[in-house]
Enzyme design. Sequence first.
Site, short mmCIF file in Angstrom:
data_model
loop_
_atom_site.label_atom_id
_atom_site.label_comp_id
_atom_site.label_asym_id
_atom_site.label_seq_id
_atom_site.Cartn_x
_atom_site.Cartn_y
_atom_site.Cartn_z
N TYR A 82 16.20 29.98 9.27
CA TYR A 82 14.94 30.63 9.65
C TYR A 82 14.76 30.67 11.16
CZ TYR A 82 12.95 30.57 4.92
OH TYR A 82 12.68 30.79 3.60
N LYS A 96 0.84 -1.20 0.00
CA LYS A 96 0.00 0.00 0.00
C LYS A 96 0.88 1.26 0.00
CE LYS A 96 -0.35 -0.29 5.05
NZ LYS A 96 -1.17 -0.80 6.17
C1 LIG Z 1 -0.48 -1.80 6.86
C2 LIG Z 1 -1.09 -3.10 7.24
C3 LIG Z 1 -0.29 -4.24 7.37
C4 LIG Z 1 1.21 -4.20 7.31
O1 LIG Z 1 1.69 -3.66 8.51
P1 LIG Z 1 3.24 -3.55 8.87
O2 LIG Z 1 3.25 -3.09 10.27
O3 LIG Z 1 3.80 -2.54 7.93
O4 LIG Z 1 3.84 -4.89 8.67
C5 LIG Z 1 -0.93 -5.45 7.60
N1 LIG Z 1 -2.28 -5.51 7.73
C6 LIG Z 1 -3.06 -4.41 7.66
C7 LIG Z 1 -4.53 -4.55 7.85
C8 LIG Z 1 -2.49 -3.16 7.42
O5 LIG Z 1 -3.28 -2.08 7.37
#
Ligand SMILES: *Cc1c(COP(=O)(O)O)cnc(C)c1O
Length: 383
Positions: A271, A53
């Site tokens: 800044y 994702k």
């Molecule tokens: C993002 C996500 C994962 C992966 O999580 P990590 O901590 O990056 O391994 C797995 N399951 C769901 C439902 C997620 O939203």
Amino acid sequence: MSAPAPTPEEAAAEADALKRAGAVLTIDLAAIVENWRTLSALAAPAECAAVVKADAYGLGIDRVAPALWRAGALTFFVAHLNEGIRLRALLPDAVIYVLNGLMPGTGPAFAAAKLRPVLGSVPEIAEWSEFCRATGKPLPAALHVDTGMERLGLSLDDAVRLSDSRRLLGFEPSLLMSHLACADTPGHPLTGRQLSLFTDIARRFPGIPASLANSAGTLSGRDFRFDLVRPGIFLYGGIAVANVPPLRPVVRLDARILQVREVERGATVGYGAAQRVKRASRIATVSIGYADGLFRAAGSTDAKAGAEAVVAGRRCPLVGRVSMDLATIDVTSLPEPAVERGAMATFLGEGIGVDDLAARAGTIGYEVLTSLGGRYLRRYVGG
Ligand SMILES: *Cc1c(COP(=O)(O)O)cnc(C)c1O
């Protein structure tokens, strides 16, 4: 499966692109693949999926997902429907789940791209059922049951009711899943409670593969792995559990030194005049800023030390605030010829991990990765 050696023209074009780049992000696909293989071996006989994702945690789904597929990953998770559509174009035969589920009226888009929604509410289940009945095809989808996250997922009561009336579903439940809230903190009481609730609920859905573990869950022991694990961050070289070191680092971030200036003792840098130098200093100004994902919160003030960069093999602290396009680092401790205009300062790599940079900005490695900017020259190696 290394890429063919570049032609002389390609090598010249790459050298030219490097010269023009203010900052360079190097992504090691071989490291991602090796990290996946490590987790896959640990998780067996459970299947090891890959969570890609948010553009594969900012590292580029177009390159990362095909590399994982070639390594043997069969099942992928994205968050958004549009991410799934993009991934389908890359991987025609992969199993792809969309974690954020079915939005109203999107059944046809899911079916057209052979995507599986992760259904986490009664209305979503009703809509997918109805859609499948109308098209005459019992298409696969995951069922997400909430066990303590209170974000997405069916309540336990709804899940129990559903298990009693499962025959009535118009679709094929291909995965039963839940998500852990605190597995990154060893021994957190919620984790044990979620495991026990999920184990009970999974018994009510015999014959449907079950999945509970993200990266942290995968590392938490055999009980958490069920039939399929869903790692993300650990594949990309981040820390998943507080006391478990990360796997191979995946990203390297180098930014160009634009100039080196002598700054008198007592002068302020950047800044807000937020940091005053306590000695005559040499300050290197580098071509990276918060627009590139170097968080403003990683800057340095008189009250708080900020992030560090490695120049000529030595750690050098940021001085003053991070601006949009620039940051300033103290290179006084380096011999003068070691720092020159055009050289690189390394913000990730050379021993600085994504979680180290995150800690200096009060955030987590996940946010460092997914904030990496679009202005870098991106180089993929090991693919
Ligand atoms: C993002 C996500 C994962 C992966 O999580 P990590 O901590 O990056 O391994 C797995 N399951 C769901 C439902 C997620 O939203």
